[in-house]
Design a protein around this motif. Structure first.
Motif, short mmCIF file in Angstrom:
data_model
loop_
_atom_site.label_atom_id
_atom_site.label_comp_id
_atom_site.label_asym_id
_atom_site.label_seq_id
_atom_site.Cartn_x
_atom_site.Cartn_y
_atom_site.Cartn_z
N GLN A 164 26.42 31.97 52.86
CA GLN A 164 27.26 32.34 51.71
C GLN A 164 28.74 32.50 52.07
O GLN A 164 29.62 32.08 51.33
N GLN A 165 29.00 33.09 53.25
CA GLN A 165 30.40 33.32 53.63
C GLN A 165 31.11 32.00 53.92
O GLN A 165 32.25 31.79 53.48
N VAL A 166 30.40 31.10 54.62
CA VAL A 166 31.00 29.78 54.92
C VAL A 166 31.28 29.05 53.60
O VAL A 166 32.36 28.47 53.39
N ASP A 169 34.30 30.54 51.82
CA ASP A 169 35.57 30.16 52.44
C ASP A 169 35.96 28.72 52.08
O ASP A 169 37.10 28.44 51.73
N LEU A 170 34.96 27.81 52.17
CA LEU A 170 35.24 26.40 51.88
C LEU A 170 35.63 26.23 50.41
O LEU A 170 36.54 25.47 50.08
N GLN A 171 34.94 26.96 49.53
CA GLN A 171 35.22 26.83 48.09
C GLN A 171 36.62 27.34 47.75
O GLN A 171 37.34 26.77 46.94
N LYS A 172 36.98 28.45 48.42
CA LYS A 172 38.29 29.04 48.16
C LYS A 172 39.40 28.05 48.54
O LYS A 172 40.35 27.82 47.78
N GLN A 173 39.20 27.45 49.70
CA GLN A 173 40.18 26.47 50.19
C GLN A 173 40.27 25.27 49.23
O GLN A 173 41.35 24.79 48.90
#
Ligand code: DC
Length: 217
Positions: A164-166, A169-173
Motif C-alpha cells: 500500500q505504501q509503495v 507513493d507512486l500514485q502521488k508522484q
C-alpha cells in the motif's frame, strides 16, 4: 458519433469500475484512455525504444505491433498478438505511462485513435485525464471523480496485491506529474459533475451519474 460521457480523475479514483457499470446499464461501450498510454509504454519498453524520445514514441503510436480492444469488462491491450492487459495494470507501468504522456507529440498521435473509439453510433463512455477537456470537449455528459489519496491507494493495492505504501507513493508522484504537465493536464472540466467517491459505494456513484445523465440522453 453518438452520446458521449467522459469520466476523468486522478489515479484509482474508480473511473474504470464506474465506466463498466454505466456501460452495462446504458448499453454504451466504454474505453480506458489510460490503456493507450500504458500500452504504448509497454510496447516501447519491449521494443527497446528510448522513453525520452518523443518522435520514436509517437511513431510507435501508429505501429501494428500493439492494439487496443474494447470489451464490456476491460479495455484490452495486445502486444505482438499477446494479451498483455494484466501485465500493464501494475503501478510501475502506470508510472511509465505518466512519464511518456507529457510529450505533446505522443498525446497528439494517440488522439485520433482515442476519438475513433466513438465513431460507433452507440456512443462512448471514455475515462482518463483529459477526456472531457481535450479528447471529447463536446461530450454531452462530463464527470470528474475524486477520492482521498489514502483510500485510492488502498483500493488499488488490494486490487493488484501490491504494497500500500509503495502504491501510495507512486500514485502521488503520478498525480502530480499528470496535473502539472503543460499539455492537457488532469483538470476538472468546467461543466463536469464532481463526485467524491471516498464514502460512496460503487452503486452510489453510478446512481449519481445516472441522475445527472437523465434527460440528456
Ligand atoms: O488511467 P490510468 O491509470 O490507466 O492512466 C495511466 C497514465 O496515463 C496516467 O497516469 C497518465 C496517462 N493518461 C493521460 O495522460 N491521459 C489520459 N486521458 C489517460 C491517461
Amino acid at each position: 458519433m453518438g452520446f458521449v460521457i467522459t469520466i476523468d480523475g486522478p489515479a484509482a479514483s474508480g473511473k474504470s469500475s464506474v465506466s463498466r457499470e454505466l456501460s452495462k446499464k446504458l448499453n454504451i461501450p466504454w474505453v480506458s484512455t489510460g490503456s493507450f498510454y500504458r500500452g504504448l509504454g509497454y510496447a516501447a519498453i519491449e521494443s527497446k525504444i528510448n522513453l525520452q524520445d518523443p518522435i520514436a514514441l509517437s511513431e510507435l503510436c501508429h505501429s501494428k505491433s500493439w492494439k487496443i480492444e474494447m470489451t464490456p469488462e476491460k479495455t484490452l491491450v495486445w502486444f505482438n498478438e499477446k494479451n498483455v492487459t494484466d501485465l500493464i495494470a501494475q503501478e510501475q507501468v502506470g508510472s511509465v505511462a505518466s512519464q511518456i504522456s507529457h510529450y505533446p507529440e505522443v498525446r497528439q498521435s494517440l488522439l485520433d485513435h482515442q476519438r475513433n473509439c466513438a465513431t460507433d453510433r452507440n456512443g462512448l463512455i471514455a475515462e482518463g485525464r483529459d477526456c472531457g477537456t481535450v479528447v471529447f470537449p463536446h461530450a454531452e455528459v462530463k464527470i470528474y471523480l475524486t477520492a482521498r489519496s489514502d483510500s485510492r491507494a488502498q483500493r488499488r493495492a488490494q486490487e493488484l496485491g501490491a504494497d500500500q505504501q509503495v502504491t501510495a507513493d507512486l500514485q502521488k508522484q503520478r498525480d502530480t506529474q499528470d496535473s502539472t504537465r503543460k499539455t492537457a493536464p488532469l483538470s476538472i472540466p468546467h461543466d463536469a459533475l464532481v463526485i467524491d467517491t471516498t464514502e460512496l459505494s460503487l452503486e452510489g456513484v453510478v446512481q449519481k451519474v445516472l441522475e445527472f445523465t437523465n434527460g440528456k440522453i
